[in-house]
Design a protein around this motif. Structure first.
Motif, short mmCIF file in Angstrom:
data_model
loop_
_atom_site.label_atom_id
_atom_site.label_comp_id
_atom_site.label_asym_id
_atom_site.label_seq_id
_atom_site.Cartn_x
_atom_site.Cartn_y
_atom_site.Cartn_z
N LEU A 1 0.84 -1.20 0.00
CA LEU A 1 0.00 0.00 0.00
C LEU A 1 0.88 1.25 0.00
O LEU A 1 1.81 1.36 0.80
N PHE B 1 2.07 -1.23 10.24
CA PHE B 1 1.27 0.01 10.24
C PHE B 1 1.37 0.69 11.60
O PHE B 1 1.45 1.91 11.70
N ASN C 1 -7.43 -1.02 -0.52
CA ASN C 1 -6.61 -2.16 -0.93
C ASN C 1 -7.19 -2.72 -2.23
O ASN C 1 -8.31 -3.21 -2.26
N SER D 1 -7.06 -5.27 -5.56
CA SER D 1 -6.49 -6.57 -5.92
C SER D 1 -7.15 -7.18 -7.14
O SER D 1 -8.32 -6.92 -7.44
N GLU E 1 -11.15 -0.65 4.01
CA GLU E 1 -11.19 -0.99 5.43
C GLU E 1 -11.12 0.28 6.25
O GLU E 1 -10.16 1.05 6.12
C1 NAG Z 1 -5.16 -6.62 0.50
O1 NAG Z 1 -6.01 -7.57 -0.08
C2 NAG Z 1 -5.35 -8.77 -0.45
C3 NAG Z 1 -6.33 -9.62 -1.24
O2 NAG Z 1 -7.57 -9.66 -0.61
C4 NAG Z 1 -4.85 -9.43 0.83
O3 NAG Z 1 -4.18 -10.63 0.51
C5 NAG Z 1 -3.90 -8.48 1.53
O4 NAG Z 1 -3.49 -9.02 2.77
C6 NAG Z 1 -4.54 -7.13 1.78
N1 NAG Z 1 -3.53 -6.23 2.25
C7 NAG Z 1 -3.69 -5.43 3.32
C8 NAG Z 1 -2.55 -4.59 3.66
O5 NAG Z 1 -4.71 -5.39 3.96
#
Ligand code: NAG
Ligand code: NAG
Ligand code: NAG
Length: 778
Positions: free
Chosen positions: A251, A391, A722, A724, A738
């Motif tokens: 991120l 974080f 996030n 993906s 989130e």
């Molecule tokens: C972001 O989303 C991906 C896929 O859902 C997940 O694997 C990953 O842990 C997430 N990253 C964070 C920093 O929350």
């Protein structure tokens, strides 16, 4: 003034109303005159979004091919100040939430400033500095070594920087008004540790004994006070790496310094919004405080929330202006936004992972001299104060710098006074003759060498170990890499001897295909604002190197006998400024060949070369002389090669629109402060629109029965965007938003929105938005 009053007195018969106008004018003039006599400079601050592409692009810093951006923790900004003598010289300082400055970015920004302002802002008086976050998009540097892992040049990263820097300077220029600057200093003990103490220990004992710590703990802060608006910002320098976020984070984040800046700007705006509330009614208030009084009954809130179901994704326009209201809502119209920058200095050997470095497998501290575990470096990792949550570590190290900065800001009382001046020179570091003191008296002439990196470079550091079989403190090297290196360029005997005891892994200074692998021409620059002197260095000085450079310049300035620089002269180093050339260790640290020594490009006398060149600048500054401009650095923009493929197209499953909610908040749900709300939307590649000065994610609160007010966006620490894809080549993608509800959040009805832009097969870009169901925070 007296004459004016007398003449009013003579014209006794002028209407009373006109006379009052005259008298008020006189009072205003008199008032502004007293204020002006106190403020000696024109000051202007500016800030602009430089986040760049939040997907598919390799992040700059760890050189980890697998660290690819996929969303935003919080945004990156370029923050600028301009200080001018009303009728004289001016200087510009830009602080980037980026890993480092780039020669090419600097060249292009200067071209744009020339087109806009003629010769007002040039390489001479503009400094562009990076905070060293390792969580920003890469590919914006021109030399090959720095764009290997980003698959070459990334135009979008580059453009976001050039545009954002230009706009932040334009803002600062347009904000120029009479004002004063105050300087303050203080110690911050728990935000940095030395990550190569074994190298530091090789510095002479007599030198080390002059210092209490093996890293610099001092923060130097400038407070900018506008005559009309009061405090408008602050810039500070403190040494600690931007490596609270790890080499696997994806991120985008300004790391601990970006976080500190975000916290301090929000702190100031909220405080001033609070104090403004007692004044005029027109002043916009903190949006949330209006709302909390409206609803008090939990049942009533739930009922209200249940009437707002998630709404399907729909085409959207004017996304940016909607989102910006979160921060600008706090501000009085016309009042410039508060700009607070946390700048980098001699952080070369300083890690924010203050708990120390430990082996992942055994949990014991890594080997002291080599930072290895069982002889290998891959398992040795530094731990931040929020370990194992990166974080949290970022927040804590950010908060520590923020708290110290607020402290210094609130108590700053020493005003900067005196001339504004600057000197700048380009120097070819590949073959510089350097005169150094000789052991036993006299002096000798030594030389720097064409750039080269040692084997320990590839071992990385405890903030981000390298992937191969390398270790720090290596003065032999492994045969496989020697072979690979020979295919690239075998260093000749002269080069090997010049760099000794560094075993050369990559002879970057002599590699010119397809274009230069490393810089040889570097900018050195001094900016002076009264008794403050800023030394712009194009790299990462270690603690002791920084001390030696500052001392050498300060001694020269204060012992010149000119009387211009007294004992209150403040010298700060602005690290990673104008271009990037990796590390600068002391001669003694270089002998140990840890990562920093292996990355000191121009040989063992690199630091001495800097000291010599800065002394030339300082001497010219004192004597009012000019310096040689030196050779121009190359501009390789037209030669840049890129292997990063563009977005082909975005799609959604049948019957689903971009922006539709794929996973909603549970129906009729209530969340407590401190808990996390997660919503997943069908999305598209963030590279289609960077949402510059806008947002991909928004939290809104319900005001009255049907008005939604933005309260948090993707620039907030509590909100993560996030992004993906199910697989690398899939045109489908999702955005997981989130929101960790902060303790300060108002109680009420909320919803989460996502903004994006999708690319059609034919290439047209369509914006969309989607909205979650409403939920209650109680
Ligand atoms: C972001 O989303 C991906 C896929 O859902 C997940 O694997 C990953 O842990 C997430 N990253 C964070 C920093 O929350
Ligand atoms: C949510 O609340 C509304 C109104 O109180 C009610 O009509 C609805 O059935 C509830 N839904 C669920 C899933 O509980
Ligand atoms: C580190 O290296 C130095 C110099 O070779 C040696 O004296 C020292 O004992 C080593 N320290 C440790 C903890 O291995």
């Amino acid at each position: 003034m007296m004459e004016l009053l007398a003449s009013i007195g003579c014209h006794f018969r002028i209407p009373l109303k006109t006379m009052w106008l005259w008298i008020s004018l006189v009072l205003v003039l008199q008032y502004s005159k007293t204020v002006l006599s106190d403020s000696n400079y024109l000051i202007g601050l500016g800030s602009y979004d430089i986040t760049g592409p939040a997907a598919d692009v390799n992040m700059m810093g760890y050189a980890n091919t697998e660290q690819i951006a996929s969303g935003i923790h919080f945004r990156l900004r370029a923050r600028s100040f301009i200080v001018a003598e009303p009728q004289g010289k001016r200087v510009v300082f830009v602080n980037l939430d980026a890993c480092m400055a780039s020669q090419l970015v600097t060249i292009k920004v200067l071209e744009r400033l020339k087109a806009r302002y003629g010769n007002l802002y040039t390489e001479q008086n503009v400094a562009i500095s990076g905070i060293h976050t390792h969580a920003g998009p890469g590919g914006y540097l021109q030399y090959v070594v720095y764009i290997v892992t980003s698959l070459g040049f990334v135009h979008q990263s580059f453009d976001a920087l050039v545009d954002g820097i230009e706009k932040s300077i334009v803002q600062a220029h347009e904000n120029l008004q009479p004002g004063s600057i105050f300087v303050n200093k203080g110690e911050l003990l728990d935000a940095g540790v030395n990550r190569s103490p074994s190298a530091y220990l090789n510095n002479p004992a007599s030198e080390r004994s002059k210092y209490k710590y093996n890293v610099d703990k001092e923060m130097t802060l400038l407070k900018f006070v506008d005559d009309q608006w009061g405090p408008v910002g602050s810039f500070n320098w403190f040494a600690t790496h931007g490596t609270s976020m790890s080499r696997t984070n994806s991120l985008i984040s300004g790391d601990n310094k970006g976080a500190a800046a975000r916290f301090m700007e929000d702190w100031f705006e909220q405080n001033s919004a609070k104090s403004d509330e007692l004044g005029t009614d027109e002043i916009p208030r903190r949006v949330s405080s209006i709302i909390s009084s409206i609803h008090n009954n939990h049942h009533e809130l739930l009922e209200l929330a249940s009437s707002f179901q998630s709404s399907p994704g729909k085409p959207a326009t004017r996304i940016s202006s909607a989102a910006r209201r979160v921060r600008s809502a706090l501000r009085q119209a016309d009042k410039p936004g508060f700009v607070s920058a946390f700048c980098q200095t001699n952080c070369g050997d300083v890690s924010p992972n203050v708990l120390g470095a430990f082996c992942l497998d055994t949990g014991v501290p890594c080997d002291f001299n080599h930072s290895t575990c069982g002889g290998k470096n891959e398992l040795c990792y530094g731990r931040g104060p929020g370990y194992p949550d990166e974080f949290e570590s970022t927040r804590i190290i950010g908060e520590r710098q923020f708290n110290k900065a607020v402290d210094l800001f609130n108590t700053a009382s020493e005003q900067l006074k005196g001339k504004i001046d600057y000197r700048h020179s380009y120097v070819d570091f590949s073959q510089l003759e350097v005169t150094i003191p000789k052991e036993g008296g006299g002096s000798e002439v030594v030389k720097t060498c064409p750039a080269a990196m040692g084997f320990a470079f590839a071992a990385g550091t405890t903030d981000g170990p390298g992937a191969f079989d390398f270790k720090q403190g290596d003065d032999k090297g492994n045969p496989f890499w020697r072979l690979v290196r020979n295919l690239l360029k075998a260093p000749d005997k002269k080069q090997v001897e010049c760099h000794s005891p560094k075993p050369i892994l990559l002879d970057t200074g002599e590699m010119k295909q397809p274009y230069d692998w490393a810089p040889s021409i570097l900018p050195v620059q001094i900016l002076r604002i009264g008794q403050l002197v800023i030394l712009s260095v194009p790299g990462e000085f270690t603690t002791m190197s920084g001390r030696r450079l500052r001392d050498a310049v300060k001694t020269m300035l204060t012992s010149s006998g000119s009387g211009e620089f007294g004992s209150n002269t403040h010298v700060v180093i602005a690290g990673l400024t104008n271009t990037y050339s990796q590390y600068i260790t002391s001669f003694e640290e270089y002998q140990i060949q840890r990562y920093e020594g292996a990355s000191t490009l121009y040989g063992p006398h690199t630091l001495s070369a800097y000291i010599q060149e800065f002394q030339k600048l300082a001497s010219a500054l004192i004597k009012g002389q000019t310096v040689e401009p030196g050779p121009q650095p190359p501009d390789f923009l037209k030669k840049q090669i890129s292997f990063l493929t563009p977005v082909v197209m975005d799609s959604t499953p049948a019957g689903v629109n971009f922006g539709d909610v794929s996973s909603d908040v549970p129906a009729n749900s209530t969340f407590k402060r401190g808990s996390t709300v997660t919503v997943v939307f069908w999305s598209a590649c963030p590279r289609n629109d960077l949402m510059t000065e806008g947002t991909f994610a928004l939290v809104e609160i319900l005001q009255g029965k049907d008005t939604w007010v933005p309260t948090y966006d993707d620039d907030d620490f509590c909100l993560r965007f996030n992004w993906s894809r199910p697989s690398k080549l899939s045109p489908r993608s999702q955005a997981t938003i989130e929101w960790t509800i902060p303790p300060s959040a108002s109680l009420g009805v909320y919803r989460i929105r996502h903004f994006g832009a999708a690319k059609r097969l034919m290439g047209s870009i369509q914006h969309f938005t989607g909205t979650s169901s409403a939920f209650v925070v109680a």
